[in-house]
Design an enzyme around this catalytic site. Sequence first.
Site, short mmCIF file in Angstrom:
data_model
loop_
_atom_site.label_atom_id
_atom_site.label_comp_id
_atom_site.label_asym_id
_atom_site.label_seq_id
_atom_site.Cartn_x
_atom_site.Cartn_y
_atom_site.Cartn_z
CG ASP A 67 3.38 11.33 -29.47
OD1 ASP A 67 2.40 10.91 -28.81
OD2 ASP A 67 4.14 10.56 -30.08
CG ASN A 136 10.34 6.46 -38.52
OD1 ASN A 136 10.07 6.18 -37.36
ND2 ASN A 136 9.98 7.58 -39.09
CG HIS A 138 8.74 7.51 -34.58
ND1 HIS A 138 7.82 7.82 -35.56
CD2 HIS A 138 8.08 6.67 -33.73
CE1 HIS A 138 6.67 7.21 -35.31
NE2 HIS A 138 6.81 6.50 -34.21
CD GLU A 143 8.32 10.90 -37.59
OE1 GLU A 143 8.91 9.81 -37.40
OE2 GLU A 143 7.15 10.95 -38.00
C1 F6R Z 1 2.75 7.01 -29.68
C2 F6R Z 1 4.05 7.30 -30.21
C3 F6R Z 1 4.78 6.46 -31.19
C4 F6R Z 1 4.56 4.96 -31.03
C5 F6R Z 1 5.33 4.19 -32.10
C6 F6R Z 1 5.05 2.70 -32.03
O1 F6R Z 1 2.36 8.02 -28.73
O2 F6R Z 1 4.57 8.29 -29.86
O3 F6R Z 1 6.15 6.76 -31.08
O4 F6R Z 1 4.97 4.57 -29.76
O5 F6R Z 1 5.01 4.66 -33.37
O6 F6R Z 1 3.70 2.49 -32.29
P1 F6R Z 1 3.06 1.03 -32.19
O7 F6R Z 1 3.17 0.64 -30.75
O8 F6R Z 1 1.64 1.23 -32.62
O9 F6R Z 1 3.84 0.15 -33.09
#
Ligand code: F6R
Length: 243
Positions: A67, A136, A138, A143
């Site tokens: 992303d 959430n 995702h 999302e």
């Molecule tokens: C990062 C991404 C997000 C994270 C997710 C968890 O490239 O796409 O989906 O993997 O928000 O983030 P952490 O590991 O920081 O809790």
Amino acid sequence: MNLIVVEDHAAVSQTAAEVVAASITENADLTVVAATGTTPMDLYGELANRRRRGELVTSGWRVFQLDEYVGIPADDRRSLYQWMKCAVLDPLAIPADRTVRLRGDAADLVAACDDYDLAIESSRGLDLAILGLGPNGHLGFNEPPSDPTSPTRVVTLSAESIRSNAAYWGDEEDVPRCALTAGMTVLLSARHIVLVVSGGHKRGILERVLRGPVTPEVPASHLQSCGGCTVIADRLAAGHASA
Ligand code: F6R
């Protein structure tokens, strides 16, 4: 979906490295998508250690960005590309010509997403997706609500994602409002998916991912029907859940 519950975050990273190593013995030429975020950082460190010791060969890897924020150039230190470069590409010695960016700075964002999906298609899909779990539910920036057929696309970040990314931007106001994300379709059809989850703050959402209804409102719940998915969680995140 398989669930492995281990003691703590360090064990999540070690176990995930073992699962990754086991999944790639079949295939040295590997198409990989690699999440940024906090959770997989020690996993990448462990993979880099294995590469240095000669236990892991990454020369055949082709790494796809998961992303990217819209409007942020790749050389901006806050871009997810720079994060991926520091955490994944450089430590695993993946050269630029084996990397596929999601071009959040492109003039034509729709074309950028189409190019990305075409690149994945012409690589015959993803072999491995290393993912983290959003607060959430995702995956990438898919999302809620995101259904399993969502393509790679431009998305508006949820208030929750803006809040959780504020730490990297200094202030909530500074977090870009839009991003590009690899679509649910490409992620869910990866041959191996490794989802790493640690910390008590993920317990509620992980429970919904593992045991709740499969719903676009919790995008990661769609992993329930993915045979090639391994969720590796620590006790704080998993509670007493077992496979
Ligand atoms: C990062 C991404 C997000 C994270 C997710 C968890 O490239 O796409 O989906 O993997 O928000 O983030 P952490 O590991 O920081 O809790």
